[in-house]
Design a protein around this motif. Structure first.
Motif, short mmCIF file in Angstrom:
data_model
loop_
_atom_site.label_atom_id
_atom_site.label_comp_id
_atom_site.label_asym_id
_atom_site.label_seq_id
_atom_site.Cartn_x
_atom_site.Cartn_y
_atom_site.Cartn_z
N GLU A 390 2.86 31.33 9.36
CA GLU A 390 3.57 30.15 8.98
C GLU A 390 3.19 30.59 7.50
N GLU A 391 2.32 31.73 6.74
CA GLU A 391 2.22 31.79 5.47
C GLU A 391 3.10 32.57 5.27
N LEU A 392 3.56 33.58 6.16
CA LEU A 392 4.60 34.92 5.75
C LEU A 392 5.84 34.33 6.00
N GLY A 393 6.12 33.51 6.63
CA GLY A 393 7.27 33.31 6.90
C GLY A 393 8.00 33.37 8.37
N CYS A 394 8.02 34.22 9.48
CA CYS A 394 8.32 35.80 9.39
C CYS A 394 7.74 35.63 11.73
N PRO A 395 7.75 36.09 12.59
CA PRO A 395 6.93 36.16 13.70
C PRO A 395 5.83 36.87 13.69
N VAL A 396 4.74 36.44 14.37
CA VAL A 396 3.89 36.98 14.33
C VAL A 396 3.25 37.19 15.82
N VAL A 397 4.01 38.76 16.40
CA VAL A 397 3.15 38.62 18.48
C VAL A 397 2.72 39.22 18.49
N LEU A 398 1.78 39.41 19.74
CA LEU A 398 0.63 40.18 20.26
C LEU A 398 2.08 41.14 21.45
N SER A 399 0.98 41.87 21.48
CA SER A 399 2.01 42.12 22.20
C SER A 399 1.30 43.45 23.01
N ASN A 400 1.33 43.41 23.91
CA ASN A 400 0.28 44.69 25.03
C ASN A 400 0.67 45.38 25.81
N VAL A 401 1.67 46.62 25.03
CA VAL A 401 2.48 47.59 25.78
C VAL A 401 1.71 48.29 26.31
N PHE A 402 0.51 48.77 25.62
CA PHE A 402 -0.59 49.74 25.88
C PHE A 402 -0.99 49.88 27.37
N MET A 403 -1.85 48.83 28.28
CA MET A 403 -1.89 48.13 28.97
C MET A 403 -0.86 47.93 29.76
N GLU A 404 0.10 47.30 29.51
CA GLU A 404 0.68 46.58 30.62
C GLU A 404 1.80 47.44 30.63
N GLY A 405 2.87 47.89 29.58
CA GLY A 405 4.19 48.46 29.69
C GLY A 405 5.30 47.57 29.54
N GLY A 406 5.82 47.05 29.74
CA GLY A 406 7.30 46.97 29.62
C GLY A 406 6.50 45.14 29.67
N LYS A 407 6.15 45.08 30.51
CA LYS A 407 5.56 43.14 30.65
C LYS A 407 4.97 43.18 29.64
#
Length: 546
Positions: A390-407
């Motif tokens: 909300e502050e920056l006006g851009c998407p902030v997304v949590l990624s867990n590719v190290f543990m889960e790969g593409g999922k």
């Protein structure tokens, strides 16, 4: 959790011909290197580019790790899982950091390009070819001097040194003192070679030859330039580089196609994979996920201002990667305590992330912030970062590719697809037709937030010489520490009220830019007290490779 090498070795790899056929390449358009690697014909890069181009960059690196390459690979796998054909386009690893401190460059955990041991070590021999071509030219300079010096080369102004793909501080300063040949020289690491930059910026073989011919190797006694063309070295160098020019096709641990080619460092070179590899990927897939080395103040700036300018490329989106651990480190939390929640340190360290976001915004490109998840991240810490959306006006997304790969990259993948549909007005930061000092100061003040820029007497004279030779102007490739926005690696987070010191400026006429060295940056790294090499071995399997 299993090591990266163990995960790589357990991956069930498809024959590389199957990966090539998946991309629509028939057998006349690639050369197989064993079962798991291939080189793609240069003609593919000349096809119409259908794909969306996405850059992955990061905050300033820390010992806590950021995971830029891991995010890149996981994002490409996530896109493919969602039904969007994607290719990961990466740089080749250098042997220097593999055996030194940093380790390899094939991702990590369940987001890797494989086989990681082969890619991190000799791969398809591209770096050896570049090293050989560079050193052939150096040998031909000294050989010309030995056999009479018909070009009247001033031995005090030989500017072409030698290279090797290894960290070796003992080779930073050398003197050649043999019959008829007396001059100072040095070694750089191969990734800093102008030939590495040329391979990565050339559009085709004709462009390669033109750029090689333009390399300035020395000056004569009248002060006129001596080039590789003058030494009749271009043909032999081209011969050595003919296969190295072809981009390399491999796969991820989920069998997603990956194209890996070229490997200039971003702290001492321009930090991007080859234009040919990127355009090949854009011709073969709907989404191309590429990266630029180290933090956005180095890699992204050079991707935008050098690679995109020279290659006439336009990114559709940029992913800015951070970890909570790294942000807390920038905020003052000791490395040994990063596993513990510390909202105050995180709040302070977020300033580094925000400055990178503000800098990237100056290029008018679409930006997504990706938080590379660690098991030690707490809900409160994650919430603090997610509030930036909300502050920056851009998407902030949590990624867990190290543990889960593409999922673990599906949410980021969908955010990238959505962002690539948003129109932008991308443009470089500065006009390359202006004086070099103006471009240097624009980057120093707009990207680093320096208060001032100072120049050594040597740098001032070098700038005058380069500008006289290139009145049309040149982009600048700034060599500085990767650990700080400033030229001092100890100034973490968002330093202010500092001076940038330009130590020297080198002309890379063939590559098409000027290399600007700041502070104490070295173009030949050294090994740490206990290098990774001490823990490596091979029995019936690879041991210790990171």
């Amino acid at each position: 959790m299993k090591t990266d090498v163990e995960i790589s070795e357990e991956t069930v790899l498809k024959p590389i011909a199957e990966i090539a056929n998946q991309l629509g390449l028939d057998e006349t358009l690639y050369d197989v290197y064993g079962k798991t690697k291939a080189k793609i014909d240069l003609s593919v890069s000349q096809r119409e580019q259908r794909g969306k181009l996405v850059l992955v960059t990061s905050i300033n690196p820390t010992p806590a790790g950021e995971g830029k390459t891991t995010t890149n690979i996981g994002l490409s796998m996530g896109l493919n899982r969602l039904g969007y054909p994607a290719i990961s386009a990466l740089r080749e690893p250098s042997l220097g950091p593999c055996f030194g401190m940093k380790g390899g460059a094939t991702g990590g955990g369940y987001a890797q390009v494989v086989p990681m041991d082969e890619i991190n070590l000799h791969f398809t021999g591209d770096f050896h070819a570049i090293t050989s071509a560079h050193n052939l030219l150096a040998a031909m300079i000294d050989n010309h001097i030995f056999h009479g010096n018909l070009l009247n080369i001033d031995q005090n102004r030989v500017v072409w040194n030698r290279v090797m793909d290894m960290n070796d501080r003992a080779l930073r300063s050398l003197t050649i003192n043999s019959k008829r040949i007396q001059h100072d020289t040095s070694f750089d690491i191969t990734v800093a070679s102008e030939i590495m930059a040329i391979v990565c910026l050339a559009e085709d073989m004709d462009d390669l030859k033109h750029r090689l011919a333009s390399i300035v190797v020395a000056y004569d006694v009248e002060g006129e330039v001596i080039t590789a063309h003058d030494l009749n070295a271009v043909g032999a160098m081209t011969l050595l580089l003919k296969d190295a020019m072809k981009p390399n096709l491999v796969q991820t641990n989920e069998n997603t196609p990956a194209i890996i080619h070229g490997g200039p460092f971003a702290n001492i070179a321009h930090g991007c994979n080859s234009i040919i590899a990127t355009k090949t990927a854009l011709a073969l897939s709907d989404y191309v996920i590429t990266e630029a080395g180290f933090g956005a103040d180095l890699g992204a700036e050079k991707f935008y201002d050098i690679k995109c300018r020279i290659g006439n490329l336009k990114p559709d989106a940029t992913v800015l990667v951070a970890t909570i651990r790294a942000l807390k480190y920038h905020g003052g939390q000791p490395l040994s305590e990063l596993q513990y929640e510390n909202l105050d340190a995180l709040q302070e360290g977020i300033k580094n992330l925000v400055q990178h976001f503000d800098n990237l915004s100056k290029y008018q490109n679409n930006i997504i912030i990706s938080i590379n998840a660690f098991a030690t991240d707490t809900e409160s810490e994650i919430a603090m970062l997610m509030a930036l959306e909300e502050e920056l006006g851009c998407p902030v997304v949590l990624s867990n590719v190290f543990m889960e790969g593409g999922k673990g990259g599906e949410a980021l993948a969908q955010a990238v697809v959505d962002m690539c549909e948003v129109a932008d007005d991308f443009k470089p930061l500065y006009d390359s037709n202006q004086p070099l000092s103006t471009s240097i100061e624009t980057i120093a003040k707009e990207i680093y937030r320096a208060q001032s820029v100072s120049y050594s007497e040597e740098a001032q004279e070098q700038i005058k010489t380069i500008e006289a030779m290139n009145p049309q102007g040149l982009p600048v490739c700034i060599a500085k520490t990767q650990y700080s926005f400033s030229d001092d690696p100890k100034k973490l987070n968002t330093p202010r009220n500092f001076n940038i010191h330009v130590k020297s400026v080198r002309l890379s006429q063939g590559a098409g830019f000027a290399v600007v060295l700041l502070g104490d940056i070295m173009t030949m790294p050294g090994l740490p007290k206990h290098p990774n090499a001490e823990n490596m071995d091979y029995t019936d399997k690879v041991i210790g490779l990171k």
